[in-house]
Design a protein around this motif. Sequence first.
Motif, PDB file in Angstrom:
ATOM      1  N   TYR A 212       0.840  -1.198   0.000  1.00 25.64           N
ATOM      2  CA  TYR A 212       0.000   0.000   0.000  1.00 25.64           C
ATOM      3  C   TYR A 212       0.877   1.250   0.000  1.00 25.64           C
ATOM      4  O   TYR A 212       2.034   1.220   0.428  1.00 25.64           O
ATOM      5  CB  TYR A 212      -0.899   0.021   1.235  1.00 25.64           C
ATOM      6  CG  TYR A 212      -1.922  -1.078   1.252  1.00 25.64           C
ATOM      7  CD1 TYR A 212      -3.017  -1.049   0.401  1.00 25.64           C
ATOM      8  CD2 TYR A 212      -1.797  -2.155   2.121  1.00 25.64           C
ATOM      9  CE1 TYR A 212      -3.972  -2.056   0.414  1.00 25.64           C
ATOM     10  CE2 TYR A 212      -2.733  -3.177   2.150  1.00 25.64           C
ATOM     11  CZ  TYR A 212      -3.819  -3.115   1.284  1.00 25.64           C
ATOM     12  OH  TYR A 212      -4.744  -4.119   1.302  1.00 25.64           O
ATOM     13  N   ASP A 213       0.314   2.358  -0.454  1.00 25.39           N
ATOM     14  CA  ASP A 213       1.062   3.620  -0.501  1.00 25.39           C
ATOM     15  C   ASP A 213       1.520   4.063   0.882  1.00 25.39           C
ATOM     16  O   ASP A 213       2.636   4.559   1.045  1.00 25.39           O
ATOM     17  CB  ASP A 213       0.219   4.722  -1.140  1.00 25.39           C
ATOM     18  CG  ASP A 213      -0.005   4.490  -2.623  1.00 25.39           C
ATOM     19  OD1 ASP A 213       0.772   3.722  -3.224  1.00 25.39           O
ATOM     20  OD2 ASP A 213      -0.952   5.075  -3.159  1.00 25.39           O
ATOM     21  N   TRP A 214       0.659   3.896   1.881  1.00 28.13           N
ATOM     22  CA  TRP A 214       1.023   4.338   3.220  1.00 28.13           C
ATOM     23  C   TRP A 214       2.161   3.483   3.790  1.00 28.13           C
ATOM     24  O   TRP A 214       2.943   3.968   4.599  1.00 28.13           O
ATOM     25  CB  TRP A 214      -0.180   4.320   4.161  1.00 28.13           C
ATOM     26  CG  TRP A 214      -0.778   2.956   4.393  1.00 28.13           C
ATOM     27  CD1 TRP A 214      -1.791   2.385   3.690  1.00 28.13           C
ATOM     28  CD2 TRP A 214      -0.412   2.022   5.405  1.00 28.13           C
ATOM     29  NE1 TRP A 214      -2.078   1.137   4.183  1.00 28.13           N
ATOM     30  CE2 TRP A 214      -1.244   0.893   5.247  1.00 28.13           C
ATOM     31  CE3 TRP A 214       0.537   2.012   6.416  1.00 28.13           C
ATOM     32  CZ2 TRP A 214      -1.141  -0.220   6.063  1.00 28.13           C
ATOM     33  CZ3 TRP A 214       0.622   0.896   7.238  1.00 28.13           C
ATOM     34  CH2 TRP A 214      -0.204  -0.199   7.059  1.00 28.13           C
TER      35      TRP A 214
ATOM     36  N   ARG B 123       5.455   4.841   2.269  1.00 25.99           N
ATOM     37  CA  ARG B 123       5.867   6.097   2.922  1.00 25.99           C
ATOM     38  C   ARG B 123       6.497   5.847   4.291  1.00 25.99           C
ATOM     39  O   ARG B 123       7.171   6.732   4.828  1.00 25.99           O
ATOM     40  CB  ARG B 123       4.664   7.031   3.057  1.00 25.99           C
ATOM     41  CG  ARG B 123       4.205   7.594   1.729  1.00 25.99           C
ATOM     42  CD  ARG B 123       3.213   8.722   1.910  1.00 25.99           C
ATOM     43  NE  ARG B 123       2.035   8.338   2.660  1.00 25.99           N
ATOM     44  CZ  ARG B 123       0.873   7.956   2.140  1.00 25.99           C
ATOM     45  NH1 ARG B 123       0.735   7.905   0.828  1.00 25.99           N
ATOM     46  NH2 ARG B 123      -0.151   7.637   2.911  1.00 25.99           N
TER      47      ARG B 123
END
Length: 69
Positions: free
Chosen positions: A37-39, A42
């Motif tokens: 996932y993108d989170w 990050r």
Amino acid sequence: MAFNSDTYHANKYRRIAFEEIAQAKDIKRRAALGQAYDWEVRRIPFLAKQARTSLRLSRLYRECAKHKL
């Protein structure tokens, strides 16, 4: 041998650092496969920063343990 709290904490922070490094590597691997996932992606710099901090704390506690003996 007597219990040395500083050695205990040094080992604890070292273990935490390597767990954080493993998490970052796993996220990086899954990101390359397109499964992360993108989170999560990050979080990689944060995990690396936390691992460095944990290793510094481990080294600090190791030095304290060495001087207490």
